[in-house]
Design a protein around this motif. Sequence first.
Motif, PDB file in Angstrom:
ATOM      1  N   ILE A 266     -11.735   3.454  31.621  1.00  0.00           N
ATOM      2  CA  ILE A 266     -12.225   2.386  32.502  1.00  0.00           C
ATOM      3  C   ILE A 266     -11.223   2.133  33.618  1.00  0.00           C
ATOM      4  O   ILE A 266     -11.579   1.997  34.793  1.00  0.00           O
ATOM      5  N   LEU A 277     -17.881  -0.859  38.225  1.00  0.00           N
ATOM      6  CA  LEU A 277     -17.560  -1.334  36.880  1.00  0.00           C
ATOM      7  C   LEU A 277     -17.969  -2.793  36.734  1.00  0.00           C
ATOM      8  O   LEU A 277     -17.764  -3.597  37.643  1.00  0.00           O
ATOM      9  N   ALA A 504     -20.061   1.114  33.093  1.00  0.00           N
ATOM     10  CA  ALA A 504     -19.671   1.934  34.242  1.00  0.00           C
ATOM     11  C   ALA A 504     -20.920   2.616  34.776  1.00  0.00           C
ATOM     12  O   ALA A 504     -21.585   3.362  34.051  1.00  0.00           O
TER      13      ALA A 504
END
Length: 529
Positions: A266, A277, A504
């Motif tokens: 991430i 995100l 995501a």
Amino acid sequence: MRKFVRGAVAAILLGCATLPARAETPKDTLVQAYRIDDIITLDPAEVFEFSATEYVAQVYDRLIYYNAEDPANFRPGIAESWAVSDDGRTFTFKIRDGVKFHSGNPLTAEDAAYSIRRAVKLNLSPGFIIGQFGLTADNVDQMVTAPDARTLLFRTDKAYAPSFVLNCLSATVASVVDSKLVEEHAKNGDFGHDWLNTHSAGSGPYKLVAWKPNESLVIEQFDDYWQGKPGFRRIFFRHVLDPTSQFLLLQKGDVDIARGLTGEQIESLKSNPDIALQEVPRGTIWYLAMNTQTEPLKKVEVRQALKYLIDYRGMADSFMKGRAVLHENFLPKGFLGAVDDEPFKLDVDKAKQLLAQGGYPDGFKITIDVSDGSPYLEMAQSIQATFAKAGVEVQIIASDDKQTTSKVRARKHQLAIGRWGPDYQDPHTNAQNFAMNVDNGDNPPMKTTAWRNAWDIPELTRETEAAVLETDTARRQAMYEALQRKVRDAGPYAFMFQQVEAVAARKSVQGLVWGPGTENDFFWQGKKE
């Protein structure tokens, strides 16, 4: 099965290795890389798993919906309005006109009544959510009725807080099924359950195309949806267990969304201009379950010792970073009565003292059941390492979500790592699950997590039942605060984390709604720009 998969879409669904280095999914198609091996059934009367409740939210309508922007006021669904009688025991819903099922059958109040009665009579895992209002197989036909095509009457055995009743009716178990279609496929009085395990009978924005367990789930748009035509023609849920595989597929453009990435992955995506995100606060709790049928776990001192043998902070700062926050209580942050206490931390000396008090000064051997993917395996390995410091030897048994869940539901585990999401947005949903066990026998009317861990708690059960009837909000809040501390300190659970789901997505994906739980994730207004 309909022949709809071809070209690039076929490669997406089947995992074809011949995709170009920079593949893109079709503009009218949404593809998610997601863990879906927890799906046991597609019947909303039995669905009780995370990815399955998300499926139900796309395929079925409910009477009303939780309103994340204004939790005190519910969003209308197929019920355009509702009212509560003066005695608080009759809820009258006015069903909107013009709603069609995917079959073309008109949706009526009788379909809504049938769906609730069906859930109560089948009495599968989530059935207690509706049954707790005094509804039984014997009386539900009288308690839930449709005097005409546009009116549904839902009666309860006593007066409950109206918001509690409405919250329960916003759960996926109350989804409305096409009664005519379902009854056409009924066998031996099963209310079509065997057929609905692998088929759909809804009125939602999407309809089922195919489900391949542990592989894929495909839904396609319903053009006659009453709220308007859905934005995506098809949605693919592709089962991808490995975070690295999800990461690579997302970067290449082979999938539009990845939802199981590690904190490190991430972080690395923050500099990728093609990826957006989003951190989605969830009401989901991760915990260690302890079956008290296992001899050492019968002792409160032993259970407390194990809670002092977990490296909560170490996990939170490593593989759980970006996925969750520390949380040691059964009510998620944001719920009425939630508390932030974190009394347990890794303390080997204290754990050894408690083990000695419980009669196990040299430790013992035990098994832990865990889903075979991230972050469950990492949690189990961390627990295995820290338990060993006090002589507790842990054997990890890893299997897919479906197998692990089924084993825990049958009380066949010793230790297990669980993940629990609220069924509706009222504190009773988790209190009932963790602090109630109305019958510790083999065939109780309610198989809560307390029952699954064989925790016989008549006094706590009474306290939980009293809390849900309390009408004074401040008093009710105090009752839940006390319940959490009692359960946390003595119960067969070590609560560890509250989920923050990192979604995501390719930046072209817009308009998806992520709720506090998967049952409130809605994709029908999504699109690609």
